[in-house]
Scaffold this active site. Structure first.
Site: not given
Ligand code: ASP
Length: 342
Positions: A21, A102
């Site tokens: 993210t 994650d």
């Molecule tokens: N789905 C994203 C990831 O883990 C969530 C994040 O980075 O906050 O890459």
């Protein structure tokens, strides 16, 4: 910062970007949930934080562009190799990995066990995409670089800088699906804080890691094949069918996310005892999210040939079991001594 830990020269910090993210993009700034992770390149991310220049010289590389939910063994292995190569260079003082939230705790613990350097390795991430209002990535990155450039951050194993806190790789876990302050280190607490170029530690890491770790990647073959270790959960009404299917599929190890103190539903326990007769290693952890799984307490581990995970959560217990099995250590007594040490 005390005089004794100030450097004589400007530090150099390597940055490895993997996506997440922190590199996420949405169509409009008001979008903080509906976005695509891992699409913005490291150069654009760095150009948004010119303040980094006041902390360290930066050498950045894009090693992946993924949503960390899709992480696999190959990227873990590639990361360990790259981190080891970079940190062996005299002119690199520390290293930052930009990651998704994650699976950040899993990568942190993997590196904690497999990196062979005492130089600071700091993971960071963001809960809001790069394009969002009040995006948190830039400040988290700034704090991570500050920490990686801080000499006294060395020899503490892999660290995570997130929302001004410093967490240890073994302790940290994600505790919120949306909050900006999404991580905690249950039971043990944070290692310290990083604020406005200042670093303060409150405690040391006692379990074995990095250069003292016995886990090395030279045991892994060129296809990046690690032993197969799966996680099953004990819950009301659970059936043994999942365990039976895993055993039939040739799984090498199973981590049980047990109820409470790692207790296991009688039906699931029966299937796991059968798995043991097929030489499948079984580790008992807890689905609770904090606390300790006591050996020979909620299950007669020594009689059943089970191993207790202590404070390791199921996802980290899986990593330790995978690496142990890769080294050929599968006897419950040997595994238990590794779980008691790492
Ligand atoms: N789905 C994203 C990831 O883990 C969530 C994040 O980075 O906050 O890459």
């Amino acid at each position: 910062m005390s005089e004794s830990v100030l450097r004589q020269r400007r530090p150099t910090v390597a940055i490895l970007a993997t996506g997440g993210t922190i590199a996420g993009e949405a169509l409009v700034a008001a979008q903080t949930i509906g976005y695509t992770a891992g699409v913005i390149g490291v150069d654009r991310l760095l150009s948004a934080v010119p303040e980094l220049d006041s902390v360290a010289a930066i050498r950045a590389e894009q090693v992946a562009s993924i949503d960390s939910k899709d992480l696999d063994n190959a990227l873990w292995i590639a990361l360990t190799h790259r981190v080891n190569i970079l940190l062996a260079q005299d002119d690199i003082d520390g290293l930052v990995i930009m990651h998704g939230t994650d699976t950040l705790e899993e990568t942190a613990y993997w590196l904690h066990l497999t990196v062979s350097s005492e130089k600071p390795v700091v993971l960071t991430a963001a809960m809001r995409p790069f394009t969002a209002l009040s995006a948190d990535g830039a400040l988290n990155l700034f704090n991570a670089v500050t920490l990686a450039a801080y000499p006294d951050a060395a020899a503490r194993g892999v660290l995570v800088a997130f929302a001004n806190r410093i967490h240890g790789a073994r302790d940290i876990t994600k505790v919120s699906t949306y909050a900006i302050d999404a991580f905690a280190s249950p039971e043990s607490g944070v290692l310290g804080w990083v604020h406005d170029k200042r670093v303060e530690f409150q405690r040391r890491v006692t379990r074995t890691h990095t250069i003292k770790s016995v886990f090395r990647l030279n045991v892994i073959n060129t296809q990046n094949l690690l032993p197969v270790v799966q996680i099953v959960v004990s819950h009301a009404g659970v059936e043994g069918i999942i365990v039976d299917a895993l055993v039939n599929a040739g799984t090498h190890g199973i981590v049980v996310a047990g109820t409470g103190n790692g207790s296991i539903h009688a039906t699931l326990q029966k299937a796991l005892v059968h798995a043991r007769t097929q030489s499948v290693s079984v580790v008992r952890s807890s689905r609770v999210g904090s606390g300790h799984v006591m050996h020979n307490a909620a299950a007669p581990d020594d009689i059943l040939g089970l191993v207790s995970a202590g404070t390791l959560n199921p996802y980290k217990a899986r990593i330790l079991l995978m690496l142990s099995l890769a080294h050929g250590w599968s006897e419950p007594i040997v595994l238990q001594s590794l779980f008691d040490r790492y």
